[in-house]
Design a protein around this motif. Structure first.
Motif, PDB file in Angstrom:
ATOM      1  N   PRO A  78       5.560 -56.036  34.183  1.00 14.58           N
ATOM      2  CA  PRO A  78       4.346 -56.640  34.744  1.00 14.58           C
ATOM      3  C   PRO A  78       4.307 -58.157  34.598  1.00 14.58           C
ATOM      4  O   PRO A  78       3.516 -58.814  35.246  1.00 14.58           O
ATOM      5  CB  PRO A  78       3.225 -55.988  33.934  1.00 14.58           C
ATOM      6  N   LEU A  79       5.170 -58.699  33.703  1.00 17.90           N
ATOM      7  CA  LEU A  79       5.216 -60.156  33.563  1.00 17.90           C
ATOM      8  C   LEU A  79       6.040 -60.740  34.695  1.00 17.90           C
ATOM      9  O   LEU A  79       7.113 -60.232  35.035  1.00 17.90           O
ATOM     10  CB  LEU A  79       5.832 -60.542  32.219  1.00 17.90           C
ATOM     11  N   ASP A  80       5.557 -61.815  35.292  1.00 18.95           N
ATOM     12  CA  ASP A  80       6.277 -62.506  36.352  1.00 18.95           C
ATOM     13  C   ASP A  80       7.279 -63.445  35.693  1.00 18.95           C
ATOM     14  O   ASP A  80       6.916 -64.527  35.228  1.00 18.95           O
ATOM     15  CB  ASP A  80       5.294 -63.275  37.238  1.00 18.95           C
ATOM     16  N   ILE A  81       8.548 -63.029  35.621  1.00 20.44           N
ATOM     17  CA  ILE A  81       9.578 -63.789  34.917  1.00 20.44           C
ATOM     18  C   ILE A  81      10.523 -64.402  35.948  1.00 20.44           C
ATOM     19  O   ILE A  81      11.291 -63.683  36.597  1.00 20.44           O
ATOM     20  CB  ILE A  81      10.374 -62.882  33.962  1.00 20.44           C
ATOM     21  N   PRO A  82      10.503 -65.719  36.120  1.00 21.44           N
ATOM     22  CA  PRO A  82      11.365 -66.346  37.132  1.00 21.44           C
ATOM     23  C   PRO A  82      12.852 -66.077  36.911  1.00 21.44           C
ATOM     24  O   PRO A  82      13.604 -65.940  37.874  1.00 21.44           O
ATOM     25  CB  PRO A  82      11.033 -67.842  36.992  1.00 21.44           C
ATOM     26  N   ASP A  83      13.295 -66.013  35.653  1.00 23.34           N
ATOM     27  CA  ASP A  83      14.716 -65.813  35.358  1.00 23.34           C
ATOM     28  C   ASP A  83      15.019 -64.342  35.052  1.00 23.34           C
ATOM     29  O   ASP A  83      15.829 -64.027  34.170  1.00 23.34           O
ATOM     30  CB  ASP A  83      15.167 -66.704  34.210  1.00 23.34           C
ATOM     31  N   HIS A  84      14.370 -63.429  35.788  1.00 24.22           N
ATOM     32  CA  HIS A  84      14.534 -62.005  35.509  1.00 24.22           C
ATOM     33  C   HIS A  84      15.982 -61.546  35.633  1.00 24.22           C
ATOM     34  O   HIS A  84      16.450 -60.703  34.863  1.00 24.22           O
ATOM     35  CB  HIS A  84      13.633 -61.159  36.416  1.00 24.22           C
ATOM     36  N   ALA A  85      16.732 -62.096  36.591  1.00 22.63           N
ATOM     37  CA  ALA A  85      18.127 -61.685  36.768  1.00 22.63           C
ATOM     38  C   ALA A  85      18.972 -62.075  35.561  1.00 22.63           C
ATOM     39  O   ALA A  85      19.780 -61.282  35.056  1.00 22.63           O
ATOM     40  CB  ALA A  85      18.702 -62.311  38.040  1.00 22.63           C
ATOM     41  N   LEU A  86      18.779 -63.312  35.085  1.00 20.69           N
ATOM     42  CA  LEU A  86      19.556 -63.779  33.929  1.00 20.69           C
ATOM     43  C   LEU A  86      19.213 -62.971  32.683  1.00 20.69           C
ATOM     44  O   LEU A  86      20.100 -62.595  31.909  1.00 20.69           O
ATOM     45  CB  LEU A  86      19.289 -65.264  33.698  1.00 20.69           C
ATOM     46  N   ARG A  87      17.936 -62.686  32.478  1.00 21.75           N
ATOM     47  CA  ARG A  87      17.533 -61.911  31.297  1.00 21.75           C
ATOM     48  C   ARG A  87      18.121 -60.498  31.344  1.00 21.75           C
ATOM     49  O   ARG A  87      18.526 -59.957  30.312  1.00 21.75           O
ATOM     50  CB  ARG A  87      16.007 -61.852  31.203  1.00 21.75           C
ATOM     51  N   ALA A  88      18.160 -59.912  32.525  1.00 23.31           N
ATOM     52  CA  ALA A  88      18.751 -58.582  32.652  1.00 23.31           C
ATOM     53  C   ALA A  88      20.237 -58.607  32.293  1.00 23.31           C
ATOM     54  O   ALA A  88      20.736 -57.725  31.578  1.00 23.31           O
ATOM     55  CB  ALA A  88      18.559 -58.069  34.074  1.00 23.31           C
ATOM     56  N   CYS A  89      20.943 -59.625  32.777  1.00 26.59           N
ATOM     57  CA  CYS A  89      22.383 -59.723  32.498  1.00 26.59           C
ATOM     58  C   CYS A  89      22.640 -60.042  31.031  1.00 26.59           C
ATOM     59  O   CYS A  89      23.573 -59.497  30.420  1.00 26.59           O
ATOM     60  CB  CYS A  89      23.012 -60.787  33.392  1.00 26.59           C
ATOM     61  N   TYR A  90      21.845 -60.935  30.458  1.00 29.96           N
ATOM     62  CA  TYR A  90      21.967 -61.208  29.028  1.00 29.96           C
ATOM     63  C   TYR A  90      21.774 -59.914  28.234  1.00 29.96           C
ATOM     64  O   TYR A  90      22.495 -59.640  27.273  1.00 29.96           O
ATOM     65  CB  TYR A  90      20.929 -62.234  28.589  1.00 29.96           C
ATOM     66  N   SER A  91      20.780 -59.138  28.619  1.00 32.44           N
ATOM     67  CA  SER A  91      20.525 -57.876  27.926  1.00 32.44           C
ATOM     68  C   SER A  91      21.752 -56.982  27.951  1.00 32.44           C
ATOM     69  O   SER A  91      22.122 -56.384  26.937  1.00 32.44           O
ATOM     70  CB  SER A  91      19.342 -57.139  28.569  1.00 32.44           C
ATOM     71  N   ALA A  92      22.379 -56.890  29.125  1.00 30.05           N
ATOM     72  CA  ALA A  92      23.555 -56.025  29.260  1.00 30.05           C
ATOM     73  C   ALA A  92      24.681 -56.470  28.333  1.00 30.05           C
ATOM     74  O   ALA A  92      25.315 -55.653  27.662  1.00 30.05           O
ATOM     75  CB  ALA A  92      24.023 -56.018  30.715  1.00 30.05           C
ATOM     76  N   VAL A  93      24.941 -57.774  28.282  1.00 24.87           N
ATOM     77  CA  VAL A  93      26.002 -58.289  27.415  1.00 24.87           C
ATOM     78  C   VAL A  93      25.659 -58.032  25.945  1.00 24.87           C
ATOM     79  O   VAL A  93      26.512 -57.587  25.163  1.00 24.87           O
ATOM     80  CB  VAL A  93      26.214 -59.793  27.667  1.00 24.87           C
ATOM     81  N   LEU A  94      24.422 -58.298  25.581  1.00 26.16           N
ATOM     82  CA  LEU A  94      24.010 -58.087  24.189  1.00 26.16           C
ATOM     83  C   LEU A  94      24.047 -56.611  23.818  1.00 26.16           C
ATOM     84  O   LEU A  94      24.371 -56.253  22.675  1.00 26.16           O
ATOM     85  CB  LEU A  94      22.600 -58.656  23.970  1.00 26.16           C
ATOM     86  N   MET A  95      23.745 -55.751  24.765  1.00 25.09           N
ATOM     87  CA  MET A  95      23.809 -54.307  24.510  1.00 25.09           C
ATOM     88  C   MET A  95      25.252 -53.864  24.281  1.00 25.09           C
ATOM     89  O   MET A  95      25.525 -53.007  23.430  1.00 25.09           O
ATOM     90  CB  MET A  95      23.170 -53.544  25.663  1.00 25.09           C
ATOM     91  N   LYS A  96      26.185 -54.439  25.038  1.00 21.42           N
ATOM     92  CA  LYS A  96      27.592 -54.089  24.826  1.00 21.42           C
ATOM     93  C   LYS A  96      28.069 -54.581  23.460  1.00 21.42           C
ATOM     94  O   LYS A  96      28.853 -53.891  22.789  1.00 21.42           O
ATOM     95  CB  LYS A  96      28.464 -54.694  25.936  1.00 21.42           C
TER      96      LYS A  96
END
Length: 429
Positions: free
Chosen positions: A229-247
């Motif tokens: 629900p938060l309007d996050i301008p860098d949503h794509a980067l945060r998603a990719c960072y999450s994936a790397v950190l999860m790995k």
């Protein structure tokens, strides 16, 4: 069983007022008296009253000064304060209420009126505590099912808790553990649940720290999104960072599970990421709804998670996602493909690491692979085969390099038709 009486502190510098007040109040409450504000603060060190009756005109520290201190301290700011005073001017009453008092009673007071007004304020205080308790527990319970940001969004505007959705630019993330069915066959149910809970907790924490919203769990799989629900301008980067950190976290967990006999095999999570316009909102029925996302862009993210199987990759993202992340990620380009259920060709990228923290060997791998792919797409099959061999000299087990080397060798023997557009059709989910 005797009901515990509510506690009141009566503060007044006049001994006669203290005696009279205590005699009246003791009929219903446990009463402590203090002849000054200083004595009141001493009492508060060991006693937490339900209400304070505070005189205004006292030597050394008056009631106005005392209530400012009470409201500044976290441990006393919620205690209701009633001024009991000989002051009768409206301005005096307004000043007291502005400072945080809940009521203003002039002396000499009528005992029945004083008791009734105290009763009302204590009832209000009890109801406020109960409401806060239920709100806190509702928030806690709700937060175990959806992101805390969704909870905050709904509680700040309950009208959002209705069916309906809106189109927004967002990023979807799908994850799945490779071969998890074999884990289920080899582990006792209790051990499997324990492993899964540790894994999902760690992965979810990373997603939430990056401001993602967890849509749902499906066994070992996670569906999450960024941008609502938060309007996050860098949503794509945060998603990719999450994936790397999860790995990265997966490596830690895998070692821990293996060392402690909790897992028969190392963990290997596949992830698919895509950005675009999606419908987000409450879907379902009035009695049971789910805050979720829908749309073509969501479907593509889901398909990319499965496409990892065909390339031997870990994190696949579509070109639109990579375009929105700038140069913050270390990636390698793969095919342009048509995946099952999606007709428009998309360029695939494997996210290898965060650019400014990637190991030198990974940087070299990406450089060699991207260079080899350019040769491949230029249709120089012999040179492409040799270029991918260089990648394999650096990383002999690299599946994408093996795939493109073998494809180059096959095209060298049997070149594709002249009108071949370089797009691969992936027929498996």
């Amino acid at each position: 069983m005797e009901t515990k009486k509510e506690v009141i502190i009566l503060v007044d510098d006049n001994p006669a007022n203290l005696r009279t007040g205590k005699n009246v109040l003791s009929l219903q409450y446990s009463v402590f008296t203090a002849p000054s504000a200083e004595k009141m603060f001493s009492l508060l060190e060991n006693n937490k009253p339900d209400l304070i009756l505070l005189d205004i005109e006292m030597p050394e520290m008056n009631g106005y000064e005392a209530i400012k201190i009470l409201k500044d301290r976290p441990e006393t700011r919620d205690i209701p304060v009633i001024f009991v005073t000989g002051k009768t001017e409206t301005d005096d009453e307004l000043e007291g209420l502005n400072l945080g008092a809940v009521d203003y009673i002039t002396k000499p007071f009528q005992p029945s009126l004083l008791l009734k007004r105290i009763e009302v304020h204590l009832l209000v205080q009890t109801q406020q505590r109960e409401l806060q308790y239920y709100n806190d527990n509702l928030r806690k319970a709700f937060s175990t099912y959806v992101s805390g940001d969704v909870v905050q969004d709904v509680m700040s505007d309950p009208s959002r808790l209705q069916l309906g959705g809106a189109k927004r630019s967002m990023t979807a993330v799908f994850t799945d553990i490779q071969g998890f069915a074999s884990f289920a066959e080899k582990l006792d149910p209790e051990d499997l649940v324990r492993l899964l809970n540790i894994y999902l907790t760690a992965m979810s924490d990373i997603l939430l720290e990056q401001k993602g919203t967890i849509d749902k769990y499906n066994g070992d799989a996670i569906m999450a999104f960024f941008g609502a629900p938060l309007d996050i301008p860098d949503h794509a980067l945060r998603a990719c960072y999450s994936a790397v950190l999860m790995k990265r976290k997966e490596k830690e967990l895998s070692s821990y599970f293996l060392e402690n006999g909790m897992s028969p095999d190392p963990l290997f999570t596949r992830m698919g990421i895509n950005s675009g316009n999606m419908i987000v909102g409450n879907m379902g029925s009035e009695r049971k709804m789910n805050y979720t996302i829908m749309g073509h862009a969501v479907n593509l993210a889901s398909r990319l998670e499965g496409v990892n199987k065909q390339y031997g990759t870990q994190i696949l993202a579509a070109e639109k996602t990579i375009q929105e992340t700038g140069d913050k990620l270390l990636c390698r380009r793969l095919d342009r493909v048509r995946v099952v259920g999606v007709n428009t060709p998309v360029r695939l990228y494997e996210i290898l690491d965060i650019a400014d923290s990637a190991p030198g060997e990974t940087v070299q791998l990406a450089k060699l692979f991207n260079s080899a792919l350019e040769i491949f797409e230029g249709r120089d099959w012999t040179a492409a085969e040799n270029a991918f061999e260089k990648v394999l000299n650096l990383a002999p087990q690299d599946r994408p390099a093996q795939l493109f080397r073998d494809r180059s060798a096959a095209f060298r023997q049997n070149p594709p038709e002249g009108d071949w557009d370089g797009v691969s059709n992936l027929n498996e989910k």
